[in-house]
Design an enzyme around this catalytic site. Structure first.
Site, PDB file in Angstrom:
ATOM      1  N   HIS A  69       0.741  -1.129  -0.175  1.00  0.00           N
ATOM      2  CA  HIS A  69       0.038   0.099  -0.169  1.00  0.00           C
ATOM      3  C   HIS A  69       0.970   1.278   0.062  1.00  0.00           C
ATOM      4  O   HIS A  69       1.877   1.227   0.762  1.00  0.00           O
ATOM      5  CB  HIS A  69      -0.889   0.242   1.100  1.00  0.00           C
ATOM      6  CG  HIS A  69      -2.261  -1.077   0.990  1.00  0.00           C
ATOM      7  ND1 HIS A  69      -1.884  -2.341   1.008  1.00  0.00           N
ATOM      8  CD2 HIS A  69      -3.271  -0.699   0.790  1.00  0.00           C
ATOM      9  CE1 HIS A  69      -2.916  -2.621   0.927  1.00  0.00           C
ATOM     10  NE2 HIS A  69      -4.143  -1.965   0.629  1.00  0.00           N
ATOM     11  N   PRO A  70       0.315   2.070  -1.026  1.00  0.00           N
ATOM     12  CA  PRO A  70       1.093   3.586  -0.822  1.00  0.00           C
ATOM     13  C   PRO A  70       0.622   4.313   0.398  1.00  0.00           C
ATOM     14  O   PRO A  70      -0.331   4.148   1.104  1.00  0.00           O
ATOM     15  CB  PRO A  70       0.643   3.975  -2.181  1.00  0.00           C
ATOM     16  CG  PRO A  70      -0.981   3.684  -2.135  1.00  0.00           C
ATOM     17  CD  PRO A  70      -0.726   2.264  -1.862  1.00  0.00           C
ATOM     18  N   GLU A  88      -8.054   7.854  -6.241  1.00  0.00           N
ATOM     19  CA  GLU A  88      -9.666   8.532  -5.941  1.00  0.00           C
ATOM     20  C   GLU A  88     -10.006   8.606  -4.581  1.00  0.00           C
ATOM     21  O   GLU A  88     -10.490   9.296  -4.159  1.00  0.00           O
ATOM     22  CB  GLU A  88     -10.650   7.596  -6.889  1.00  0.00           C
ATOM     23  CG  GLU A  88     -10.307   7.793  -8.491  1.00  0.00           C
ATOM     24  CD  GLU A  88     -11.149   6.815  -9.274  1.00  0.00           C
ATOM     25  OE1 GLU A  88     -11.040   6.878 -10.303  1.00  0.00           O
ATOM     26  OE2 GLU A  88     -11.823   6.064  -8.526  1.00  0.00           O
ATOM     27  N   GLN A  90      -7.651   8.449  -2.178  1.00  0.00           N
ATOM     28  CA  GLN A  90      -6.809   9.664  -1.416  1.00  0.00           C
ATOM     29  C   GLN A  90      -7.621  10.901  -1.611  1.00  0.00           C
ATOM     30  O   GLN A  90      -7.405  11.862  -0.874  1.00  0.00           O
ATOM     31  CB  GLN A  90      -5.427   9.415  -1.813  1.00  0.00           C
ATOM     32  CG  GLN A  90      -4.863   8.130  -1.494  1.00  0.00           C
ATOM     33  CD  GLN A  90      -3.335   8.232  -1.193  1.00  0.00           C
ATOM     34  OE1 GLN A  90      -2.658   9.284  -0.469  1.00  0.00           O
ATOM     35  NE2 GLN A  90      -2.750   6.914  -1.240  1.00  0.00           N
ATOM     36  N   CYS A 124      -8.918   2.938   5.538  1.00  0.00           N
ATOM     37  CA  CYS A 124     -10.046   2.954   4.554  1.00  0.00           C
ATOM     38  C   CYS A 124     -10.258   4.557   4.143  1.00  0.00           C
ATOM     39  O   CYS A 124     -11.194   4.947   4.946  1.00  0.00           O
ATOM     40  CB  CYS A 124     -11.025   2.200   4.478  1.00  0.00           C
ATOM     41  SG  CYS A 124     -12.364   2.322   3.295  1.00  0.00           S
TER      42      CYS A 124
HETATM   43  N1  LIG Z   1      -1.691   3.802   3.240  1.00  0.00           N
HETATM   44  C1  LIG Z   1      -3.257   3.736   3.061  1.00  0.00           C
HETATM   45  O1  LIG Z   1      -4.352   3.497   3.751  1.00  0.00           O
HETATM   46  N2  LIG Z   1      -3.439   3.758   1.685  1.00  0.00           N
HETATM   47  C2  LIG Z   1      -4.792   3.803   1.152  1.00  0.00           C
HETATM   48  N3  LIG Z   1      -6.049   3.794   1.803  1.00  0.00           N
HETATM   49  C3  LIG Z   1      -7.058   3.896   0.884  1.00  0.00           C
HETATM   50  O2  LIG Z   1      -8.347   3.926   1.107  1.00  0.00           O
HETATM   51  N4  LIG Z   1      -6.452   3.852  -0.350  1.00  0.00           N
HETATM   52  C4  LIG Z   1      -5.016   3.846  -0.347  1.00  0.00           C
HETATM   53  O3  LIG Z   1      -4.386   3.636  -1.227  1.00  0.00           O
END
Ligand SMILES: NC(=O)NC1NC(=O)NC1=O
Length: 176
Positions: A69-70, A88, A90, A124
């Site tokens: 995950h970024p 989208e 973020q 989330c």
């Molecule tokens: N780090 C992290 O929570 N990343 C994310 N959360 C989210 O809902 N989309 C993501 O990329």
């Protein structure tokens, strides 16, 4: 896209992985594995198959998912290299429009979190907002590693559910 479950079940694995490969961020191996569990009786069964696959992974595998995950408001957002879904999500939580104080807090706390746990803070974004993300990030930094690993995976599952809902008609909306 708005496929029904019969259409999902009819997909060859190539299409299944192309369409659903990013429901767990940058983890198409999960989607590819879960294809074997067809046919899915409904949306919930598809979601459950993904969830069970994740639950059966060793702790190292779960941490691996988190590491795919970024960061929120991180390097990929600034460099324009987020996946479409993540961009989208973020943007929806205002991560692309932080003021300079928020941006430096976010960057500092993300680094602290990664330093402590060895995986990134995951939440989330669609189910929360900017203020809550910053608050959660500073609070969750103080948790135990195992607690955070489990918490991060819960958030991955929420993200996954919303990404799936954007692709598949769920039985609830079927009844409308
Ligand atoms: N780090 C992290 O929570 N990343 C994310 N959360 C989210 O809902 N989309 C993501 O990329």
């Amino acid at each position: 896209m708005n496929m029904d479950i019969a259409a999902v079940n009819a997909l060859p694995y190539e299409d299944f992985v192309n369409i659903f490969g990013n429901v767990v961020e940058k983890c198409p191996i999960i989607t590819a594995a879960v294809w074997s569990r067809r046919p899915f009786v409904n949306f919930t069964a598809l979601e459950a198959a993904i969830s069970e696959f994740i639950d059966e992974l060793p702790e190292s595998g779960k941490e691996g998912i988190l590491r795919c995950h970024p960061d929120l408001a991180g390097r990929d957002l600034h460099g324009g290299t987020l996946t479409r879904e993540s961009r989208e999500e973020q943007a929806g939580a205002g991560m692309d429009a932080l003021n300079s104080v928020e941006a430096s807090n976010m960057a500092r706390l993300n680094e602290e979190y990664k330093e402590r746990f060895g995986f990134p803070f995951v939440i989330c974004a669609r189910m929360t907002d900017k203020a809550n993300i910053l608050r959660q990030l500073s609070e969750r930094c103080r948790n135990e590693r195992a607690v955070e690993r489990a918490r991060g995976i819960e958030e991955v599952k929420k993200i996954c559910r919303l990404r799936l809902q954007a692709l598949v008609v769920s039985e609830a909306s079927n009844k409308l």
